[in-house]
Design a protein around this motif. Structure first.
Motif, PDB file in Angstrom:
ATOM      1  N   GLU A  99     -30.840 -30.699  50.758  1.00 43.97           N
ATOM      2  CA  GLU A  99     -30.420 -30.556  49.373  1.00 43.97           C
ATOM      3  C   GLU A  99     -29.415 -31.628  48.946  1.00 43.97           C
ATOM      4  OE1 GLU A  99     -27.709 -28.017  51.963  1.00 43.97           O
ATOM      5  OE2 GLU A  99     -29.876 -28.410  51.811  1.00 43.97           O
ATOM      6  N   LEU A 100     -28.764 -32.264  49.929  1.00 50.49           N
ATOM      7  CA  LEU A 100     -27.800 -33.314  49.590  1.00 50.49           C
ATOM      8  C   LEU A 100     -28.470 -34.554  49.018  1.00 50.49           C
ATOM      9  CD1 LEU A 100     -25.248 -33.123  52.556  1.00 50.49           C
ATOM     10  CD2 LEU A 100     -25.060 -32.148  50.262  1.00 50.49           C
ATOM     11  N   ASN A 101     -29.796 -34.658  49.181  1.00 49.27           N
ATOM     12  CA  ASN A 101     -30.501 -35.781  48.575  1.00 49.27           C
ATOM     13  C   ASN A 101     -30.400 -35.757  47.055  1.00 49.27           C
ATOM     14  OD1 ASN A 101     -31.984 -37.496  50.641  1.00 49.27           O
ATOM     15  ND2 ASN A 101     -32.550 -35.443  51.326  1.00 49.27           N
ATOM     16  N   GLN A 102     -30.080 -34.609  46.497  1.00 48.14           N
ATOM     17  CA  GLN A 102     -29.945 -34.510  45.043  1.00 48.14           C
ATOM     18  C   GLN A 102     -28.757 -35.302  44.525  1.00 48.14           C
ATOM     19  OE1 GLN A 102     -29.867 -30.317  44.101  1.00 48.14           O
ATOM     20  NE2 GLN A 102     -31.757 -29.900  45.226  1.00 48.14           N
ATOM     21  N   THR A 103     -27.756 -35.509  45.370  1.00 49.55           N
ATOM     22  CA  THR A 103     -26.567 -36.256  44.938  1.00 49.55           C
ATOM     23  C   THR A 103     -26.391 -37.565  45.696  1.00 49.55           C
ATOM     24  OG1 THR A 103     -25.195 -34.974  46.497  1.00 49.55           O
ATOM     25  CG2 THR A 103     -25.322 -34.175  44.230  1.00 49.55           C
ATOM     26  N   SER A 104     -27.308 -37.871  46.606  1.00 49.76           N
ATOM     27  CA  SER A 104     -27.222 -39.123  47.359  1.00 49.76           C
ATOM     28  C   SER A 104     -27.687 -40.280  46.498  1.00 49.76           C
ATOM     29  CB  SER A 104     -28.087 -39.033  48.619  1.00 49.76           C
ATOM     30  OG  SER A 104     -28.048 -40.236  49.336  1.00 49.76           O
TER      31      SER A 104
END
Length: 209
Positions: A99-104
């Motif tokens: 889910e951190l790919n959303q802000t990466s």
């Protein structure tokens, strides 16, 4: 009828095909893996070509007292191979956080940053000692780089689902860490080529044989 349906549903859920369909698809594709391997190998081989035939005087030449020699540049590269291997190793044993790919940030951000011409300040822990002799710096680097290549070839970890633990608003996934790893060598290859162009850079002696 209900007594018959329940065992069937349990058996269906346990079947390999259903279990496979419930497994999330990997974000890190085989194309990503090959891209990483191609660049890890390319930068390794470019570094070998630039340094394998240097004389001791060429390895140790300094453009000025405050500038690194080629030997120190390659030692610095080897130190970062250790640092990044540790970062990847720690990250892949932690729980995936896709889910951190959303802000990466996108991959292009990391490519542009590592390849920019502006100087980067090296932290103390990655500054070379200057104590390793000549070609031994290349041996040091190659041992570590080949270990990384072997890991990337065989890992089953999803490198786009594992992130560093910096706690920033835009954390890096491990695929992006590998961009830093091979891009860092590209960056210092420019530095090595610049050293070789210095007017006082020692010329290799011609053998009489």
């Amino acid at each position: 009828m209900k007594m018959f349906i329940l065992p069937c549903l349990i058996a269906l859920a346990a079947s390999p095909l259903v279990a496979q369909s419930l497994t999330p698809a990997k974000l890190w594709t085989e194309t990503d893996r090959q891209y990483t391997l191609d660049n890890l190998r390319r930068t390794r081989d470019d570094l070998v070509r630039e340094t394998e035939n240097l004389t001791p005087a060429q390895w140790s030449f300094h453009e000025s007292p405050d500038r690194w020699s080629i030997g120190e540049v390659v030692e610095h590269l080897a130190l970062w191979e250790i640092i990044w291997a540790r970062e990847v190793g720690v990250s892949v044993i932690n729980k995936p956080t896709p889910e951190l790919n959303q802000t990466s940030r996108p991959d292009s951000y990391y490519v542009e940053w590592i390849m920019e011409p502006a100087p980067h300040l090296s932290p103390d822990y990655s500054r070379p000692s200057g104590l390793i002799e000549g070609r031994n710096n290349l041996t040091f680097f190659l041992k570590l780089r080949d270990q990384t290549i072997g890991f990337v070839e065989n890992t089953t970890a999803d490198m786009r689902a594992h992130f560093d633990r910096t706690g920033t608003d835009s954390p890096r996934n491990m695929h992006q860490v590998y961009i830093f790893q091979w891009g860092h060598v590209d960056r210092h290859l420019r530095q090595i080529r610049k050293i070789k162009q210095h007017p006082n850079y020692p010329q290799a002696t011609v053998s009489n044989r």
